[in-house]
Design a protein around this motif. Structure first.
Motif, short mmCIF file in Angstrom:
data_model
loop_
_atom_site.label_atom_id
_atom_site.label_comp_id
_atom_site.label_asym_id
_atom_site.label_seq_id
_atom_site.Cartn_x
_atom_site.Cartn_y
_atom_site.Cartn_z
N LYS A 114 30.11 8.55 -6.13
CA LYS A 114 29.95 7.43 -7.03
C LYS A 114 30.72 6.21 -6.50
N ALA A 115 30.28 5.05 -6.96
CA ALA A 115 30.93 3.77 -6.63
C ALA A 115 30.84 3.42 -5.15
N GLU A 116 29.89 3.99 -4.44
CA GLU A 116 29.65 3.57 -3.07
C GLU A 116 28.90 2.24 -3.07
N LYS A 117 29.15 1.46 -2.02
CA LYS A 117 28.51 0.17 -1.89
C LYS A 117 27.23 0.32 -1.05
N ILE A 118 26.13 -0.28 -1.55
CA ILE A 118 24.87 -0.28 -0.81
C ILE A 118 24.51 -1.73 -0.50
N ALA A 119 24.37 -2.02 0.78
CA ALA A 119 23.98 -3.35 1.24
C ALA A 119 22.50 -3.33 1.62
N PHE A 120 21.76 -4.30 1.15
CA PHE A 120 20.32 -4.38 1.38
C PHE A 120 19.97 -5.79 1.86
N TYR A 121 19.40 -5.84 3.06
CA TYR A 121 19.01 -7.13 3.65
C TYR A 121 17.58 -7.04 4.13
N PHE A 122 16.80 -8.10 3.92
CA PHE A 122 15.45 -8.15 4.47
C PHE A 122 15.07 -9.59 4.76
N ALA A 123 14.14 -9.76 5.69
CA ALA A 123 13.62 -11.08 6.04
C ALA A 123 12.22 -10.91 6.59
N VAL A 124 11.30 -11.73 6.10
CA VAL A 124 9.91 -11.72 6.58
C VAL A 124 9.85 -12.56 7.85
N GLN A 125 9.50 -11.93 8.96
CA GLN A 125 9.52 -12.61 10.25
C GLN A 125 8.21 -13.33 10.55
N SER A 126 7.09 -12.81 10.08
CA SER A 126 5.81 -13.46 10.35
C SER A 126 4.78 -12.96 9.36
N SER A 147 15.15 6.03 -11.84
CA SER A 147 13.98 5.13 -11.86
C SER A 147 14.27 3.81 -12.55
N LYS A 148 15.53 3.46 -12.68
CA LYS A 148 15.92 2.17 -13.25
C LYS A 148 15.87 1.10 -12.18
N VAL A 149 15.23 -0.02 -12.49
CA VAL A 149 15.11 -1.11 -11.53
C VAL A 149 16.46 -1.82 -11.38
N ILE A 150 16.95 -1.86 -10.15
CA ILE A 150 18.23 -2.51 -9.86
C ILE A 150 18.02 -3.94 -9.38
N LEU A 151 17.08 -4.11 -8.45
CA LEU A 151 16.76 -5.43 -7.91
C LEU A 151 15.25 -5.56 -7.82
N GLU A 152 14.74 -6.76 -8.04
CA GLU A 152 13.31 -7.01 -7.86
C GLU A 152 13.10 -8.50 -7.67
N GLY A 153 12.00 -8.83 -7.00
CA GLY A 153 11.67 -10.23 -6.77
C GLY A 153 10.24 -10.35 -6.28
N GLU A 154 9.68 -11.53 -6.46
CA GLU A 154 8.32 -11.81 -6.05
C GLU A 154 8.29 -13.02 -5.11
N LYS A 155 7.48 -12.90 -4.07
CA LYS A 155 7.26 -13.98 -3.11
C LYS A 155 8.58 -14.52 -2.56
N GLU A 156 9.43 -13.59 -2.13
CA GLU A 156 10.71 -13.95 -1.53
C GLU A 156 10.61 -13.88 -0.01
N ARG A 157 11.22 -14.83 0.66
CA ARG A 157 11.19 -14.84 2.12
C ARG A 157 12.27 -13.94 2.72
N GLN A 158 13.43 -13.91 2.11
CA GLN A 158 14.50 -13.04 2.58
C GLN A 158 15.50 -12.82 1.45
N GLY A 159 16.33 -11.80 1.63
CA GLY A 159 17.34 -11.48 0.63
C GLY A 159 18.49 -10.73 1.25
N ASP A 160 19.65 -10.91 0.68
CA ASP A 160 20.87 -10.24 1.16
C ASP A 160 21.68 -9.84 -0.07
N PHE A 161 21.73 -8.54 -0.37
CA PHE A 161 22.34 -8.06 -1.61
C PHE A 161 23.33 -6.93 -1.31
#
Length: 210
Positions: free
Chosen positions: A42-54, A69-83
């Motif tokens: 428990k209490a571990e850190k999860i880093a999530f990064y993404f970027a659309v290259q093309s 099945s609980k939604v933690i993060l969500e987004g629409e039409k995002e180019r990149q994210g760093d969480f």
């Protein structure tokens, strides 16, 4: 002894358990792809990064769900994210990318998922050294770690910008070539039309003389 102290400090610095996955995935049109990682504590850190290259407008839909099945993060039409978020429950976490918005355009997505247990390890101090010296060395190491993380994020950002700009250049080049070919075709058609009109006038004039 100084070398031994530095070595032990570095070992303590890298003692935090880290597991990371960095991938590049080609997401087809109307495709949904999910990737998974698990936590053991428990209490571990999860880093999530993404970027659309093309692809398309360089945007994607994403969703991160936990073991329940609980939604933690969500987004629409995002180019990149760093969480970075805390995994409050032990189990499997799901990271999904959705390209339903695109009818024919495929997307290339770079992403990284890292799980880290941030428990600090006490640095071994040299016999006879003051605790303040060990604490100062420890803080220096964590400061270097923060600076390295900043450099890594900047590198990812500039890589994404470079790929997007290169894609824009290729798209502009393709449009220029297509426009040039259309312009050449129009010039040839105009020349043929002028020849046809001139011949028509001369043929009419000859018939008048006859």
């Amino acid at each position: 002894m100084k070398l031994s102290l530095v070595t032990c400090s570095l070992l303590a610095w890298f003692a935090a358990e880290v597991s990371a996955t960095a991938l590049t995935y080609r997401l087809g049109a109307n495709e949904k792809a999910c990737f998974y990682t698990g936590t053991k504590n428990k209490a571990e850190k999860i880093a999530f990064y993404f970027a659309v290259q093309s692809g398309g407008s360089f945007d994607i839909d994403y969703e991160v769900t936990g073991p329940n099945s609980k939604v933690i993060l969500e987004g629409e039409k995002e180019r990149q994210g760093d969480f970075v978020f805390t995994a409050n429950e032990i189990g499997e976490y799901k990271f999904c990318f959705n390209n339903d918005m695109s009818t024919f355009a495929e997307k290339i997505v770079d992403f990284e998922i890292a799980v880290e247990n941030e428990s600090r390890v006490n640095l071994p101090s040299k016999q006879g050294s003051a605790p303040e010296q060990t604490s100062a060395l420890e803080e220096s190491l964590f400061k270097v770690s923060g600076q390295l993380s900043t450099i890594t994020r900047n590198q990812k950002y500039f890589r994404t910008r470079e790929n997007r700009n290169f894609s824009t250049v290729r798209s502009t080049e393709k449009r220029i070539i297509n426009f040039s070919m259309i312009q050449c075709g129009l010039v040839v058609c105009m020349g043929a039309l002028q020849v046809f009109i001139v011949r028509f006038f001369f043929q009419g004039a000859r018939k008048g003389y006859v």
